[in-house]
Design an enzyme around this catalytic site. Structure first.
Site, PDB file in Angstrom:
ATOM      1  N   ASN B 387     -31.372  -3.633  25.740  1.00  0.00           N
ATOM      2  CA  ASN B 387     -30.703  -4.363  26.804  1.00  0.00           C
ATOM      3  C   ASN B 387     -31.468  -5.627  27.182  1.00  0.00           C
ATOM      4  O   ASN B 387     -31.051  -6.735  26.846  1.00  0.00           O
ATOM      5  CB  ASN B 387     -30.525  -3.443  28.018  1.00  0.00           C
ATOM      6  N   ASP B 388     -32.615  -5.468  27.843  1.00  0.00           N
ATOM      7  CA  ASP B 388     -33.320  -6.643  28.352  1.00  0.00           C
ATOM      8  C   ASP B 388     -33.740  -7.610  27.246  1.00  0.00           C
ATOM      9  O   ASP B 388     -33.757  -8.817  27.450  1.00  0.00           O
ATOM     10  CB  ASP B 388     -34.546  -6.200  29.152  1.00  0.00           C
TER      11      ASP B 388
END
Lengths: 106, 461
Positions: B387-388
């Site tokens: 995600n990040d």
């Protein structure tokens, strides 16, 4: 200012140790300078096992505890167990990680 | 003769550490490097047991007790290390690191009274060993609990100020400890207790995404604590081993911070993942789902596919399924590669370890720069539980807490399929506008299930 002289004396008294420390700092930087990021985890884990060398201090502490000094024996025993955990656990975990990097024959 | 044997063993031990670390930095020699360092360590330990002489010239007492402790530690350590799952490696390393820190702190506590007569300068090495080792121990235990999901982030207002105050008090008491002329157990154990408390408070507020940096830092702390012990005993192998790890660990920590484009200070006192306002601003639109069957068609008719693995892959233990999918696609003539972000997962290199476990060939793993260069020519990117590290906010939203962190620029590719358990946020706790991009399709579900479904569909085509 009166503390400068004793400090210098102290450092000179331990000149070999100071020498080892300074050179080892540079060595540590050089040795891992070009490590590819794939190996960061195993390297950290391997380094983790190496600082388990502190166990030698624990062995000395326990080995110097007098036969009647039960508290020191208990603490020393604990210290050696902890140090061994660091060394053995560290090397075994690292080996497990690296086992997976084994080159397969094509 | 004893001294000579001890000295030679320590020399060989020190050399084995240096050679071992050097070999650990190269993929081909890494495993041998680890074994060489282990052999050197064994030699140094055995030599200490049998050839060490106290300053008074007598051999060590309590040899049976020492051997029993070593046997117990070895059994527990081997058991723990063999039992741990590959996904849980980071916390295991953290735990073993904490053991070493505790060992150094215990040595300091026990030797303090003994060395009291030697004055402030010698006592300062003991005090430093106690404080650094103690912080490393309690900090590592907290890092272990956090990575193991037993403990969440914990923050309150003024925490940084409290921590800074506590550190000042701790250091002052540590200095006071060195100027004592008589043994004061209250002060000694007070410092020990405060040290443990500080280690806890030091790591508690740091976000889970930053744990690798913290573990690496605490790792170098333990190295330094071991070196202080070595200085106390004038023990060369403890000195070289400790300092080597202290300095190499510090460099590794800095390298990790650089990979996230942040400074160490920022990692330690900045509250990452605090869910700042503004971080979510500008993220809107709708998300589009895709079914496994459609995704399979899209993939099978692509020329080039890039897989971006993240922590979700590790949690789901989906590395083998992922490799199967890669092989199935290659059979259909699709070129498949992996894009590895340096801090994907919970530890640098975590993804490489997992993919290597699944026998993914080494040349298929691209580092970030190389992967980004190939993105525009890539037809489909599959993001598996990351995600990040693929959040474009790092490039275009200065208000985002991860702004400035180098990311995998998956939005440059033609299509993006994101496999995700739910619309939950990543570890940094922020929204990801990538999920709302017109190029993106979401495939919800457990990473392993989704990959398995995808694999079946691809095989049936």
């Amino acid at each position: 200012m009166e503390f400068i002289q004793p400090t210098l004396d102290f450092l000179y008294q331990h000149r070999e140790a100071v020498f080892i420390i300074i050179l080892s700092i540079f060595l540590g930087v050089e040795v891992i300078a070009h490590v590819p990021s794939v190996l960061h985890t195993p390297l950290m884990s391997g380094a983790n096992a190496i600082h388990g060398v502190v166990i030698i201090g624990a062995i000395i502490v326990l080995g110097e505890a007098g036969p009647d000094n039960v508290p020191a024996q208990i603490l020393g025993f604990l210290a050696v167990v902890l140090g061994t955990l660091n060394v053995v656990g560290g090397f075994v975990v690292t080996n497990r990680m690296l086992e997976m990097f084994k080159k397969k024959k094509k | 003769m004893n001294e000579i044997i001890l000295w030679i063993s320590y020399l060989l031990g020190s050399v084995s550490f240096i050679v071992g670390l050097k070999m650990l930095s190269h993929p081909e020699s890494a495993r041998r490097g680890n074994l060489i360092a282990a052999a050197g360590m064994t030699l140094a330990i055995l030599a200490t047991l049998f050839f060490y002489r106290t300053p008074e010239g007598r051999p060590l007492h309590n040899i049976p007790l020492i051997l029993a402790a070593i046997a117990l530690g070895s059994a527990l350590g081997t058991w723990g290390a063999l039992r741990v799952k590959m996904t849980a490696m980071p916390q295991m390393v953290s735990l073993f690191n904490g053991m070493g820190g505790a060992c150094a702190a215990l040595i300091a506590v026990m030797e303090y009274e003994h060395y009291l007569v030697q004055g402030p300068l010698v006592l300062s090495t003991i005090s430093a060993g106690l404080i650094i080792g103690g912080i490393s121990f309690s900090g590592s235990v907290i890092a272990f609990l956090k990575l193991n999901d037993n403990l969440g982030d914990f923050r309150f207002k003024g925490q940084n100020i409290l921590n800074a105050l506590l550190l000042v008090v701790l250091l002052s008491l540590g200095v006071a400890l060195t100027f004592q002329t008589y043994y004061s157990p209250v002060l000694l154990f007070g410092v020990a207790a405060l040290t443990l408390l500080y280690g806890v408070l030091f790591v508690l507020p740091i976000g889970g995404a930053d744990m690798p940096v913290v573990i690496s830092l605490l790792n170098s702390f333990t190295g330094v604590a071991a070196a202080f012990g070595g200085f106390l005993y004038q023990n060369q192998v403890m000195l070289t081993g400790g300092i080597l790890v202290g300095s190499a660990g510090t460099i590794l920590t800095v390298l990790m911070c650089q990979a996230m484009n942040r400074s160490l200070m920022n990692v330690l006192i900045g509250n990452f993942g605090g869910g700042q306002a503004g971080a979510t601003a500008g993220v809107q639109g709708s998300i589009r789902e895709i079914q496994a069957s459609d995704a399979a068609v899209l993939l099978a008719y692509s020329k080039k596919v890039m897989i971006v693995p993240g922590y979700g892959l590790a949690v789901a233990q989906a590395q083998h399924t992922c490799h199967e999918l890669e092989k199935a696609l290659e059979d259909k003539g699709v070129e498949v590669k992996y894009a590895i972000h340096p801090v994907a997962g919970r530890m640098p290199g975590h993804m490489n370890v997992l993919l290597a476990e699944a026998d993914v060939p080494y040349p298929k793993l691209l580092e970030m720069e190389d992967a980004n260069a190939e993105m525009p020519a890539t037809d489909v990117v599959i993001v598996v539980g990351a995600n990040d590290v693929v959040n474009p906010a790092a490039k275009n939203n200065p208000a985002s807490p991860i702004y400035g962190m180098p990311i995998l620029e998956v939005e440059e590719a033609q299509n993006v399929i994101v496999m995700k358990r739910s619309m939950g946020k990543g570890y940094a706790g922020i929204e990801n506008e990538l999920f709302f991009s017109p190029k993106t399709r979401m495939l919800f579900g457990d990473a392993k299930d989704s990959l398995q479904k995808l694999l079946n569909e691809v095989k049936n085509l």
